[in-house]
Design a protein around this motif. Sequence first.
Motif, PDB file in Angstrom:
ATOM      1  N   MET A  13       7.329  14.701   2.447  1.00 31.03           N
ATOM      2  CA  MET A  13       5.892  14.840   2.597  1.00 31.03           C
ATOM      3  C   MET A  13       5.455  16.313   2.570  1.00 31.03           C
ATOM      4  SD  MET A  13       5.574  11.768   5.402  1.00 31.03           S
ATOM      5  CE  MET A  13       3.779  11.775   5.513  1.00 31.03           C
TER       6      MET A  13
ATOM      7  N   CYS B 253       3.539   3.010  19.868  1.00 31.97           N
ATOM      8  CA  CYS B 253       3.553   1.539  19.894  1.00 31.97           C
ATOM      9  C   CYS B 253       4.947   0.961  19.626  1.00 31.97           C
ATOM     10  CB  CYS B 253       2.561   0.987  18.880  1.00 31.97           C
ATOM     11  SG  CYS B 253       2.808   1.598  17.214  1.00 31.97           S
TER      12      CYS B 253
ATOM     13  N   THR C 228       0.317   5.080   1.231  1.00 31.46           N
ATOM     14  CA  THR C 228      -0.650   5.965   1.875  1.00 31.46           C
ATOM     15  C   THR C 228       0.066   6.907   2.834  1.00 31.46           C
ATOM     16  OG1 THR C 228      -2.421   6.025   3.521  1.00 31.46           O
ATOM     17  CG2 THR C 228      -1.058   4.056   3.519  1.00 31.46           C
ATOM     18  N   PRO C 229      -0.440   8.151   2.961  1.00 30.20           N
ATOM     19  CA  PRO C 229       0.163   9.034   3.962  1.00 30.20           C
ATOM     20  C   PRO C 229      -0.273   8.670   5.380  1.00 30.20           C
ATOM     21  CG  PRO C 229      -1.578  10.175   2.764  1.00 30.20           C
ATOM     22  CD  PRO C 229      -1.452   8.822   2.138  1.00 30.20           C
ATOM     23  N   ASP C 230      -1.301   7.817   5.503  1.00 30.47           N
ATOM     24  CA  ASP C 230      -1.832   7.487   6.836  1.00 30.47           C
ATOM     25  C   ASP C 230      -1.487   6.046   7.219  1.00 30.47           C
ATOM     26  OD1 ASP C 230      -3.155  10.032   7.120  1.00 30.47           O
ATOM     27  OD2 ASP C 230      -4.546   9.300   5.581  1.00 30.47           O
ATOM     28  N   ILE C 231      -0.260   5.861   7.646  1.00 33.60           N
ATOM     29  CA  ILE C 231       0.182   4.529   8.061  1.00 33.60           C
ATOM     30  C   ILE C 231      -0.462   4.188   9.407  1.00 33.60           C
ATOM     31  CG2 ILE C 231       2.189   3.184   8.815  1.00 33.60           C
ATOM     32  CD1 ILE C 231       2.578   3.689   5.965  1.00 33.60           C
TER      33      ILE C 231
ATOM     34  N   TYR D  50       6.742   1.823   2.490  1.00 35.98           N
ATOM     35  CA  TYR D  50       6.997   1.998   3.926  1.00 35.98           C
ATOM     36  C   TYR D  50       6.271   0.960   4.786  1.00 35.98           C
ATOM     37  CZ  TYR D  50       8.149   4.373   8.258  1.00 35.98           C
ATOM     38  OH  TYR D  50       8.657   4.667   9.496  1.00 35.98           O
TER      39      TYR D  50
ATOM     40  N   ILE E 161       0.429  -2.465  12.478  1.00 37.95           N
ATOM     41  CA  ILE E 161       1.650  -3.187  12.103  1.00 37.95           C
ATOM     42  C   ILE E 161       2.209  -3.939  13.312  1.00 37.95           C
ATOM     43  CG2 ILE E 161       4.053  -2.924  11.322  1.00 37.95           C
ATOM     44  CD1 ILE E 161       3.036  -0.532   9.592  1.00 37.95           C
ATOM     45  N   LYS E 162       2.396  -3.219  14.417  1.00 37.32           N
ATOM     46  CA  LYS E 162       3.001  -3.868  15.592  1.00 37.32           C
ATOM     47  C   LYS E 162       2.109  -4.977  16.158  1.00 37.32           C
ATOM     48  CE  LYS E 162       6.829  -1.344  16.083  1.00 37.32           C
ATOM     49  NZ  LYS E 162       8.119  -1.839  15.604  1.00 37.32           N
TER      50      LYS E 162
ATOM     51  N   ILE F 296       2.866   2.686  -7.168  1.00 38.87           N
ATOM     52  CA  ILE F 296       3.452   1.423  -6.736  1.00 38.87           C
ATOM     53  C   ILE F 296       3.006   0.386  -7.759  1.00 38.87           C
ATOM     54  CG2 ILE F 296       1.573   1.106  -5.053  1.00 38.87           C
ATOM     55  CD1 ILE F 296       3.647  -0.358  -3.302  1.00 38.87           C
TER      56      ILE F 296
ATOM     57  N   PHE G  64       9.934   2.674  14.348  1.00 43.42           N
ATOM     58  CA  PHE G  64       9.778   2.357  12.925  1.00 43.42           C
ATOM     59  C   PHE G  64      10.972   2.955  12.173  1.00 43.42           C
ATOM     60  CE2 PHE G  64       5.640   1.799  14.666  1.00 43.42           C
ATOM     61  CZ  PHE G  64       5.119   0.743  13.942  1.00 43.42           C
ATOM     62  N   PRO G  65      11.188   2.545  10.918  1.00 41.59           N
ATOM     63  CA  PRO G  65      12.316   3.136  10.168  1.00 41.59           C
ATOM     64  C   PRO G  65      12.178   4.665  10.059  1.00 41.59           C
ATOM     65  CG  PRO G  65      11.504   1.156   9.072  1.00 41.59           C
ATOM     66  CD  PRO G  65      10.517   1.469  10.159  1.00 41.59           C
TER      67      PRO G  65
ATOM     68  N   TYR H 281      11.071  -4.404   9.440  1.00 44.64           N
ATOM     69  CA  TYR H 281      11.825  -3.827  10.558  1.00 44.64           C
ATOM     70  C   TYR H 281      11.310  -4.387  11.891  1.00 44.64           C
ATOM     71  CZ  TYR H 281      13.055  -0.512  14.198  1.00 44.64           C
ATOM     72  OH  TYR H 281      13.499   0.030  15.370  1.00 44.64           O
ATOM     73  N   SER H 282       9.983  -4.479  12.024  1.00 44.51           N
ATOM     74  CA  SER H 282       9.391  -4.931  13.288  1.00 44.51           C
ATOM     75  C   SER H 282       9.747  -6.393  13.563  1.00 44.51           C
ATOM     76  CB  SER H 282       7.873  -4.738  13.252  1.00 44.51           C
ATOM     77  OG  SER H 282       7.589  -3.356  13.100  1.00 44.51           O
TER      78      SER H 282
ATOM     79  N   PHE I 269       0.289   2.568  12.354  1.00 48.25           N
ATOM     80  CA  PHE I 269       1.449   2.003  13.044  1.00 48.25           C
ATOM     81  C   PHE I 269       1.046   0.909  14.036  1.00 48.25           C
ATOM     82  CE2 PHE I 269       3.040   6.171  11.626  1.00 48.25           C
ATOM     83  CZ  PHE I 269       4.223   5.783  11.016  1.00 48.25           C
ATOM     84  N   ASN I 270      -0.059   1.149  14.748  1.00 50.12           N
ATOM     85  CA  ASN I 270      -0.513   0.144  15.721  1.00 50.12           C
ATOM     86  C   ASN I 270      -0.842  -1.184  15.051  1.00 50.12           C
ATOM     87  OD1 ASN I 270      -0.575   1.331  18.423  1.00 50.12           O
ATOM     88  ND2 ASN I 270      -1.931   2.827  17.476  1.00 50.12           N
TER      89      ASN I 270
ATOM     90  N   VAL J  49       6.557   8.575   4.265  1.00 54.76           N
ATOM     91  CA  VAL J  49       5.858   7.284   4.328  1.00 54.76           C
ATOM     92  C   VAL J  49       5.307   6.877   2.959  1.00 54.76           C
ATOM     93  CG1 VAL J  49       5.266   7.433   6.775  1.00 54.76           C
ATOM     94  CG2 VAL J  49       3.644   8.283   5.065  1.00 54.76           C
ATOM     95  N   MET J  50       5.402   7.790   1.972  1.00 55.69           N
ATOM     96  CA  MET J  50       4.990   7.439   0.602  1.00 55.69           C
ATOM     97  C   MET J  50       6.201   6.997  -0.234  1.00 55.69           C
ATOM     98  SD  MET J  50       1.613   8.527   0.323  1.00 55.69           S
ATOM     99  CE  MET J  50       1.260   9.459  -1.178  1.00 55.69           C
TER     100      MET J  50
ATOM    101  N   THR K 197       0.858  -1.174   0.000  1.00 54.90           N
ATOM    102  CA  THR K 197       0.000   0.000   0.000  1.00 54.90           C
ATOM    103  C   THR K 197       0.900   1.231   0.000  1.00 54.90           C
ATOM    104  OG1 THR K 197       0.015   0.033   2.390  1.00 54.90           O
ATOM    105  CG2 THR K 197      -1.777  -1.171   1.336  1.00 54.90           C
TER     106      THR K 197
ATOM    107  N   LEU L  12       8.378  -2.190   4.601  1.00 54.65           N
ATOM    108  CA  LEU L  12       9.615  -1.952   5.363  1.00 54.65           C
ATOM    109  C   LEU L  12       9.339  -1.966   6.866  1.00 54.65           C
ATOM    110  CD1 LEU L  12      11.344   0.905   3.318  1.00 54.65           C
ATOM    111  CD2 LEU L  12      12.148  -1.445   3.573  1.00 54.65           C
ATOM    112  N   SER L  13       8.198  -1.412   7.264  1.00 56.14           N
ATOM    113  CA  SER L  13       7.875  -1.329   8.696  1.00 56.14           C
ATOM    114  C   SER L  13       7.604  -2.712   9.281  1.00 56.14           C
ATOM    115  CB  SER L  13       6.675  -0.416   8.921  1.00 56.14           C
ATOM    116  OG  SER L  13       7.021   0.905   8.583  1.00 56.14           O
TER     117      SER L  13
END
Lengths: 314, 314
Positions: free
Chosen positions: B129, B216, A155-158, A184, A163-164, B154, B219-220, A191-192, A160-161, B180-181, A153, A187-188
């Motif tokens: 951004m 949480c 998107t500017p609105d990741i 991202y 993902i973890k 993408i 992140f990178p 990374y996690s 984060f919660n 993040v994009m 995806t 990658l996130s």
Amino acid sequence: MLFLSRFFLSCDLQQPSISEMHSPDLLQYDKLIDKFDTLLFDCDGVLWRGNELIPGSKEFVEKVRKAGKQVIFVTNNASNSRNQYKAKFDKLGINVERDEIFGSAYASAVYLKYNLKFPADKKVFVVGMKGLEEELESEGIQYIGGTDPKYNTITPDIDFNAIKSGLDKDVGAVVAGFDVMLNYTKLSYAYSYLTSKEHDVKFILTNDDSTFPQSCGLFPGSGAMSSPLVVSSKRKPTVVGKPNAPMLECILKQKQLNPDRTLMIGDRLNTDISFGQHGNVKTLLVLSGVSTPEDIEKEGIYPDYIARSLKHIR
Amino acid sequence: MLFLSRFFLSCDLQQPSISEMHSPDLLQYDKLIDKFDTLLFDCDGVLWRGNELIPGSKEFVEKVRKAGKQVIFVTNNASNSRNQYKAKFDKLGINVERDEIFGSAYASAVYLKYNLKFPADKKVFVVGMKGLEEELESEGIQYIGGTDPKYNTITPDIDFNAIKSGLDKDVGAVVAGFDVMLNYTKLSYAYSYLTSKEHDVKFILTNDDSTFPQSCGLFPGSGAMSSPLVVSSKRKPTVVGKPNAPMLECILKQKQLNPDRTLMIGDRLNTDISFGQHGNVKTLLVLSGVSTPEDIEKEGIYPDYIARSLKHIR
């Protein structure tokens, strides 16, 4: 400096030919090929650039086959599986069998299965493309990530919660390679996993080429694309592809080759030529790809032979 | 080792308080604050984590304001402009003026305009951004890339030719920050500008934090996200943000601060604390973010003061 000056004199780039670095005498094709039973070819920059055949490469491969030599195609490009690679050879009119191809995606799957004894109930988190997924499947290794739309995806609105809290406890390795769908979110997740204190997660790169050659020029390569994971996780990955040892060890063993009678042909000093040298095989640099004669002294990596392109080996 | 043992003894993390590193005596809030006229605050990991206020941070800021101290908020986060940052402070209930905020996006725009005298007819290619775009606009600097949908695709089918043939000859700098994009198309354009032989293109990173803290977890960060460009282009960028000098020089000069009466408060040794030390101001590490006490000796970066969080400065 004296050494390199002699080399350049002997190289005679205006009338391209092979030169032996330790002698100013020009070598003929027959003399060179007679020294070897097996020729290992890098692909990008040697046989083709992007989707365009380098003139004379197809004919060179046919010529050495006719001379009874074994040919093996060794590529760091992990975006393709061996089947996808064979399709590319077919399209460009180069006759090849799947088993003559060794890609870093395949080598990574083999490394996971045989060197790391990766458990059958564990999964790989893939930062890579279809080709890497296919090679993992061919070795019966489970995976998530990769081309799954969930991880692709932009998107500017990741979230984060999400993902973890969405990590899969069965992930036992992150394998990263060339991935034009890099983003991202993916990658996130990677990374996690790499920094999770709850899981023992191996970190493998198919290869770490800094650039990726196309017919119109260079682009960021696998080593660039995986660098966010290396930088953020502060972990040192195992790199399977050239110039590292795992892939060549695998080839020499599986094909039962004699290193003394094997020649590695490539266009990059710091991948192909170092790769051959690490495996104690002789090396030939072609100037149809990335490295230039000026790079030889700059990088301090000296091939045994040099030619402008495969066509100029005569 | 002896030095650090003394430090840890005096630090008394079970009953958190400030300790002066060169003395085992515990410092009281009044004593500390009296030494300074201006407090520079890092934000992520000091005032908040992600979108959650760290308990006591708001009250601490109010307390030092009441004591007549000048407060300045210094952030490496380049995803937000100062206006966007002010909105975040407002939402979290921390009273702040736009001019009290220094972000690495704003500092990068100022650096381009005043230090590099970036020509008005040139453009920046943005890997970043909305916030970075807004700060470039605020200084009257033209840009392309960034959030433009053209550069935020993408797809497995990258049109490599279109990238190389679509370069804008007016691009005079690549500025990369948190994004993040992030995607391969944008990276390929940025790489192509950075390695173009036809254009003189400056290479600037807003900051190079390897990770990005959220409530949480980590992140990178910007330093990870821009690493593909550093690795592939083999160029050394100018880094504007902490711990580098440009941003603090800009703050000290613009606000006419006396370094001897200025305290930098942050949660990262290798960004915030080094930043203060580079600018010869005193430093306070809070343990509410990234760095741990164990990191101090590991990284060899020694803050002047340490506290568990702003709440524990009493």
